[in-house]
Design a protein around this motif. Structure first.
Motif, PDB file in Angstrom:
ATOM      1  N   CYS A 374       0.856  -1.195   0.000  1.00  0.00           N
ATOM      2  CA  CYS A 374       0.000   0.000   0.000  1.00  0.00           C
ATOM      3  C   CYS A 374       0.886   1.236   0.000  1.00  0.00           C
ATOM      4  O   CYS A 374       1.809   1.344   0.795  1.00  0.00           O
ATOM      5  CB  CYS A 374      -0.888  -0.002   1.241  1.00  0.00           C
ATOM      6  SG  CYS A 374      -1.688   1.576   1.549  1.00  0.00           S
ATOM      7  N   ILE A 375       0.627   2.153  -0.925  1.00  0.00           N
ATOM      8  CA  ILE A 375       1.426   3.376  -0.957  1.00  0.00           C
ATOM      9  C   ILE A 375       0.662   4.550  -0.339  1.00  0.00           C
ATOM     10  O   ILE A 375       1.055   5.692  -0.484  1.00  0.00           O
ATOM     11  CB  ILE A 375       1.864   3.722  -2.387  1.00  0.00           C
ATOM     12  CG1 ILE A 375       0.655   3.868  -3.315  1.00  0.00           C
ATOM     13  CG2 ILE A 375       2.816   2.659  -2.930  1.00  0.00           C
ATOM     14  CD1 ILE A 375       1.004   4.537  -4.635  1.00  0.00           C
ATOM     15  N   ARG A 376      -0.410   4.262   0.328  1.00  0.00           N
ATOM     16  CA  ARG A 376      -1.184   5.260   1.053  1.00  0.00           C
ATOM     17  C   ARG A 376      -1.656   6.408   0.164  1.00  0.00           C
ATOM     18  O   ARG A 376      -1.739   7.559   0.602  1.00  0.00           O
ATOM     19  CB  ARG A 376      -0.367   5.805   2.228  1.00  0.00           C
ATOM     20  CG  ARG A 376       0.100   4.702   3.167  1.00  0.00           C
ATOM     21  CD  ARG A 376       1.027   5.204   4.240  1.00  0.00           C
ATOM     22  NE  ARG A 376       0.370   6.164   5.115  1.00  0.00           N
ATOM     23  CZ  ARG A 376      -0.516   5.851   6.019  1.00  0.00           C
ATOM     24  NH1 ARG A 376      -0.866   4.590   6.173  1.00  0.00           N
ATOM     25  NH2 ARG A 376      -1.063   6.761   6.783  1.00  0.00           N
ATOM     26  N   CYS A 377      -1.965   6.065  -1.076  1.00  0.00           N
ATOM     27  CA  CYS A 377      -2.351   7.110  -2.021  1.00  0.00           C
ATOM     28  C   CYS A 377      -3.716   7.696  -1.692  1.00  0.00           C
ATOM     29  O   CYS A 377      -4.037   8.795  -2.111  1.00  0.00           O
ATOM     30  CB  CYS A 377      -2.367   6.547  -3.434  1.00  0.00           C
ATOM     31  SG  CYS A 377      -3.623   5.272  -3.655  1.00  0.00           S
ATOM     32  N   GLY A 378      -4.526   6.951  -0.953  1.00  0.00           N
ATOM     33  CA  GLY A 378      -5.823   7.492  -0.563  1.00  0.00           C
ATOM     34  C   GLY A 378      -6.904   7.343  -1.626  1.00  0.00           C
ATOM     35  O   GLY A 378      -8.032   7.788  -1.427  1.00  0.00           O
ATOM     36  N   CYS A 380      -8.476   4.762  -2.304  1.00  0.00           N
ATOM     37  CA  CYS A 380      -9.510   3.922  -1.713  1.00  0.00           C
ATOM     38  C   CYS A 380     -10.444   4.763  -0.840  1.00  0.00           C
ATOM     39  O   CYS A 380     -11.655   4.632  -0.904  1.00  0.00           O
ATOM     40  CB  CYS A 380      -8.876   2.813  -0.894  1.00  0.00           C
ATOM     41  SG  CYS A 380      -7.609   3.390   0.241  1.00  0.00           S
ATOM     42  N   GLN A 391      -7.326   2.148   3.647  1.00  0.00           N
ATOM     43  CA  GLN A 391      -5.889   1.859   3.771  1.00  0.00           C
ATOM     44  C   GLN A 391      -5.532   1.529   5.218  1.00  0.00           C
ATOM     45  O   GLN A 391      -4.679   0.674   5.473  1.00  0.00           O
ATOM     46  CB  GLN A 391      -5.047   3.022   3.218  1.00  0.00           C
ATOM     47  CG  GLN A 391      -5.107   4.329   3.974  1.00  0.00           C
ATOM     48  CD  GLN A 391      -6.231   5.230   3.507  1.00  0.00           C
ATOM     49  OE1 GLN A 391      -7.383   4.829   3.510  1.00  0.00           O
ATOM     50  NE2 GLN A 391      -5.929   6.446   3.124  1.00  0.00           N
ATOM     51  N   CYS A 423      -7.616   0.618  -6.293  1.00  0.00           N
ATOM     52  CA  CYS A 423      -6.310   0.555  -5.623  1.00  0.00           C
ATOM     53  C   CYS A 423      -5.184   0.321  -6.632  1.00  0.00           C
ATOM     54  O   CYS A 423      -5.176  -0.691  -7.325  1.00  0.00           O
ATOM     55  CB  CYS A 423      -6.311  -0.566  -4.594  1.00  0.00           C
ATOM     56  SG  CYS A 423      -4.697  -0.823  -3.854  1.00  0.00           S
ATOM     57  N   PRO A 424      -4.232   1.233  -6.720  1.00  0.00           N
ATOM     58  CA  PRO A 424      -3.155   1.058  -7.691  1.00  0.00           C
ATOM     59  C   PRO A 424      -2.199  -0.068  -7.307  1.00  0.00           C
ATOM     60  O   PRO A 424      -1.454  -0.559  -8.152  1.00  0.00           O
ATOM     61  CB  PRO A 424      -2.439   2.407  -7.681  1.00  0.00           C
ATOM     62  CG  PRO A 424      -2.701   2.951  -6.337  1.00  0.00           C
ATOM     63  CD  PRO A 424      -4.082   2.475  -5.947  1.00  0.00           C
ATOM     64  N   SER A 425      -2.218  -0.457  -6.049  1.00  0.00           N
ATOM     65  CA  SER A 425      -1.356  -1.561  -5.639  1.00  0.00           C
ATOM     66  C   SER A 425      -2.047  -2.903  -5.847  1.00  0.00           C
ATOM     67  O   SER A 425      -1.468  -3.947  -5.567  1.00  0.00           O
ATOM     68  CB  SER A 425      -0.954  -1.401  -4.172  1.00  0.00           C
ATOM     69  OG  SER A 425      -0.139  -0.268  -4.037  1.00  0.00           O
TER      70      SER A 425
HETATM   71  S1  SF4 Z   1      -5.808   2.640  -2.817  1.00  0.00           S
HETATM   72 FE1  SF4 Z   1      -4.501   0.885  -2.312  1.00  0.00          FE
HETATM   73  S2  SF4 Z   1      -2.451   1.741  -2.316  1.00  0.00           S
HETATM   74 FE2  SF4 Z   1      -3.826   3.477  -2.249  1.00  0.00          FE
HETATM   75  S3  SF4 Z   1      -4.034   3.909  -0.077  1.00  0.00           S
HETATM   76 FE3  SF4 Z   1      -5.700   2.549  -0.608  1.00  0.00          FE
HETATM   77  S4  SF4 Z   1      -4.956   0.515  -0.162  1.00  0.00           S
HETATM   78 FE4  SF4 Z   1      -3.184   1.851  -0.244  1.00  0.00          FE
END
Ligand code: SF4
Ligand code: SF4
Lengths: 555, 347
Positions: A374-378, A380, A391, A423-425
């Protein structure tokens, strides 16, 4: 124009609805056997009232509701019960559960009608609910909550009854086709529901990507002059989710842990309304439903399917190849469940069978095998219609920190999958949430058991203590008092005789009600079956067991 | 044939980390071209070098940590870190500065903390601060705009300057370099000159910030707006940083325009725009809740201003970002959004 509100987040998805709406709905072929899980609804499993070898008629009760929060089951077609045993059921676990298996005879012989009043205006709300309950109707939108329970205001003022025709998941079109073909019946069902709830207002909500369904409803409302609002809602996933739909239509939110009825609202699916109509007007129990078959099949379409039909039969009927299947999803691509096998049956909550073959002719773009961190991009959090922080939920689910994850309101998650989708991850977020939820439930259950064990232990101590005292007490008495043993014996003999009388009476009383209006010929069949069953296996016959159980439970 | 039974949802948008990183990289490119226009080939050479070192360091660390190479090398995050750090290094800095900085950023700033997604600090800024503290001279030898063009120093000459320390015409880095506008402002303010005197007397300054730098800032701004438009980054952090600088800058400027430069000088001077759109928005190390991001941005804005106005370093972007990185988990905890169905104003 009805004023609409927005829910936070959500995603816009490719609809893929055109394919399965081109052909009219037709009944699916009758399969040689129908497998009916005893639990197709939320609540307690139904209890079989037939035995192996019994002949059943179409619509005949085969399992009765196990409790108030339960639903009875009816034979979808005529034939014979060939097994009551564990069979694979459409469940994510791939496990088996008790089912009644009926071998169909192809004659589709209906059981006789049992009721004579078909005008719902002459029925009380309670009578209406009883009919709906006895027809085995559950929420057909997917959850499968017993409809009669949800149609009971239980002291609440019902300000608004919402009929949900949003159908926001891609591919699924069974509600749309139902509205297009049976708008009037749905409308009638809605009015019956309104009667049962004594609701002040009614809204039918349809997403704005179904103009034909909308027009059909609009016409029927005009024609009948029914006092029902028809509202087109924007096509954003998950508008069709109960809580989000309520927010879109009223701007109000269902309090956490609460139900819509807490804010004076009730939400039902259009399919449920149709089933209610059929039950009230034609005395038809719920034995079939519209099912969309889409994905890697030659002719995506909607079929009217008897419960218990194996998914594979539908796939073949729509021109799919069962040997090249890669994924068979029951439900939509966002919230549906991938099946372990295509032999599992259609049940009351099956709205769609979505098929993907290894040929990849239908793109169901799935996540990468390998999830990145998870890169915590937000993304989600931005997409979450409930305004959670997915996240953080993911973080604590991975860390198995089940206290923290509840601080972040895991149990408000509706598992809509929006977070996962963006989610990009490519993390299987919903999978993690389900895992965390089930772990927490298990822990709770374990804790409850531990508590119970402790209680039992304490009680045992208490009991031993008491018995010791009593023994001491008795010793004292014995030494001083005269024996009354003879009198006690006589009393026991009388009591045993009375119990036998009561048992016999109970057996007569509990003679199956569903056979009351049978023709003499049918009655003979039933008697024959009863006799056979008693001879074959008196101990394990479920109905006899039941009769035994009810003996000391006065009614 | 066994069926696959993954958990739902069964479809995905197809978005990948690499898509995000590539968009950010693309948004940087106009500014890099503009920078080259004003300050010569140095940045491009440094950027290429930095990217190579970054990929090598990343590959090495992935091998050591026994992680699969392909998904991580391809995610673009190392490339982006390298590019951002190169952007912060003076264009004629010797090659080993870039190599050391990038390797430190990747190995210590990223992988020793657990790699992508687990680093609490922005790796590029970790590398930058290490360089600034260890090699202050090399890290502050900037150049006035167009100097290389005037001296007709081309790509090959620049290569020689960076890799061989070979300067044409008997020049040296000292002769070429000059302070950045922020440096000059700070030094001259220390000499009791007024802001307007400073800006008029020195050719370093342009219309409202530094010549050349203004334009680089404009292109960065454009790139940043593109990223917001494409929803690659959210508006919260950039707006909070710039807004905060604007508000505090205006306040002091209006109080005493002779001692305090205009807010535009702060916004377009130094690395503000770069930080606001490209560095502070690094998702891994930033705050992740919407409200938290605003708090985080305001914090960075305040720290930038305080250090610039009263602190020991002319520019403070790296320190501001790292300090707020430390605060991010706490900010996140206290800025959880109100969940559907929960009472308003509770959290
Ligand atoms: S979308 Fe995926 S990568 Fe981005 S914050 Fe949420 S869980 Fe992490
Ligand atoms: S699955 Fe749960 S966390 Fe994810 S978007 Fe839906 S409600 Fe939010």
């Amino acid at each position: 124009m009805h004023r609409l509100f927005q829910f936070k987040g959500g995603v816009v998805l490719k609809e893929h609805k055109k394919d399965s709406t081109a052909l009219p709905v037709q009944p699916a072929k009758l399969p040689p056997t129908l497998t009916l899980p005893l639990k197709q609804h939320i609540g307690v499993a139904a209890e079989p009232v037939v035995a192996v070898g019994d002949e059943v008629l179409k619509g005949q009760l085969i399992a009765r509701a196990g409790d108030t929060l339960s639903a009875p089951l009816h034979a979808p077609s005529s034939g014979a019960v060939i097994a009551i045993a564990d069979q694979p059921i459409p469940h994510p676990s791939g496990l088996s559960a008790p089912c009644i298996v009926i071998e169909t005879d192809g004659e589709e012989r209906w059981r006789p009608r049992q009721r004579s009043v078909f005008n719902f205006a002459e029925l009380s709300a309670q009578e209406l609910r009883e009919i709906i309950r006895d027809a085995g109707i559950v929420g057909l939108g997917g959850a499968g909550f017993p409809a009669a329970v949800k149609l009971d205001p239980r002291g609440h003022e019902v300000e608004l009854l919402i009929l949900n025709g949003a159908e926001c998941e891609p591919y699924i079109t069974c509600d749309e086709m139902l509205l297009r073909e049976h708008a009037l019946e749905v409308l009638a069902g809605l009015l019956m529901m309104r009667h049962a709830l004594n609701a002040q207002r009614c809204i039918i909500a349809v997403e704005n990507n179904k103009p034909k369904a909308f027009r059909a409803l609009h016409e029927e409302i005009q024609n009948t002059g029914a006092n029902v609002e028809l509202v087109e809602v924007p096509t954003i996933y998950p508008t069709g989710s109960e809580k989000q739909l309520i927010q879109v239509l009223t701007g109000k939110e269902v309090p956490t842990g609460g139900l819509p009825i807490d804010i004076g609202m009730v939400c039902h699916n259009v399919g449920t309304a149709y089933a209610v109509y059929r039950a009230v007007e034609f005395d038809e129990p719920l034995i079939s439903r519209y099912v969309t078959v889409a994905g890697s099949v030659a002719h995506a379409r909607n079929l009217k399917v008897l419960f218990g039909t194996p998914l594979g039969n539908l796939i073949e009927e729509c021109g799919g190849n069962r040997r090249t299947l890669r994924r068979v999803i029951v439900g939509g691509p966002m919230m549906g469940t991938a099946m372990h096998s295509d032999t599992v049956p259609v049940v009351k909550t099956t709205n769609c069978v979505l098929v993907e073959s290894v040929m990849h002719d239908v793109p169901l773009p799935s996540r990468d095998e390998y999830a990145m961190p998870c890169i915590r991009c937000g993304n989600c959090a931005h997409a979450c219609p409930v305004n959670l922080l997915p996240q953080q939920l993911y973080w604590y689910a991975r860390a198995r920190d089940f206290d923290k994850i509840q601080d972040y309101n895991l149990f408000d998650c509706i598992e809509c999958g929006c977070c996962d989708y963006v989610c990009p991850s490519q993390i299987p977020l919903v999978g993690y949430y389900r895992y965390a939820k089930s772990e927490i439930w298990n822990q709770d259950a374990e804790k409850r058991q531990a508590d119970l064990a402790r209680e039992r232990h304490q009680f045992r101590e208490f009991r031993l203590e008491r018995e010791k005292k009593e023994r001491a007490e008795r010793h004292k008495k014995k030494r001083s008092a005269v024996s009354k043993a003879g009198g006690d014996d006589k009393k026991a003999a009388i009591e045993a005789a009375m119990a036998r009388v009561r048992a016999k009476k109970a057996e007569q009383d509990s003679a199956p009600k569903n056979t009351d209006n049978l023709t003499p010929a049918q009655q003979r069949q039933v008697d024959e079956a009863d006799r056979r069953r008693r001879e074959e296996n008196p101990a394990t016959s479920p109905r006899d067991n039941k009769a035994e159980n009810t003996q000391d439970r006065p009614q | 044939m066994t069926l696959q039974t993954p958990p739902p949802p069964h479809i995905h948008s197809g978005l990948r980390i690499s898509h995000i990183m590539l968009q950010v990289i693309a948004a940087l490119i106009p500014a890099i071209i503009c920078y080259t226009w004003f300050f010569g080939w140095g940045l491009i050479i440094n950027t290429l070098l930095a990217v190579l070192v970054a990929l090598a360091s990343e590959a090495l660390m992935l091998k050591l940590r026994q992680r699969p190479l392909r998904p991580f090398l391809g995610d673009g995050s190392a490339v982006l870190t390298a590019m951002l750090l190169a952007f912060c290094i003076p264009p004629l800095a010797p090659w080993w500065i870039t190599v050391l900085g990038v390797a430190f950023a990747l190995i210590v700033g990223k992988h020793l903390y657990g790699g992508l997604g687990y680093n609490p600090f922005n790796p590029a800024m970790v590398g930058y601060v290490m360089l600034l503290i260890s090699f202050p001279l090399e890290m502050t030898s900037w150049m006035p705009p167009f100097i290389l063009e005037q001296l007709e120093i081309g790509f090959v000459d620049t290569l020689g300057m960076i890799f061989l320390n070979h300067f044409p015409y008997g020049l040296s880095i000292d002769a070429l370099s000059s302070a950045t506008p922020l440096d000059a402002m700070k030094t001259d303010l220390g000499l009791n000159k007024t802001v307007s005197e400073i800006m008029e007397s020195n050719a370093l300054f342009g219309d409202f910030a530094g010549t050349g730098w203004e334009w680089v800032g404009n292109w960065l701004l454009l790139g940043g707006v593109y990223l917001i438009y494409k929803r690659v980054i959210s508006w919260h952090i950039p707006l909070a940083i710039i807004g905060t600088l604007f508000v505090i800058g205006s306040f002091f400027f209006l109080m005493d325009p002779d001692t305090y430069p205009s807010p535009l000088f702060h916004i377009f001077g130094g690395a503000t725009i770069l930080a606001a759109f490209f560095i502070a928005t690094d998702p891994v190390s930033a705050s992740t809740t919407p409200r938290g991001r605003i708090v985080y941005g305001i914090g960075i804005g305040i720290i930038i201003y305080v250090i610039r106005a009263w602190g020991g370093y002319p520019d403070a972007v790296a320190f501001a970002v790292l300090l707020m990185n430390m605060a991010a988990p706490t900010i996140d905890y206290y800025t959880q959004p109100r969940v559907y169905g929960h009472a308003r104003g509770k959290d």
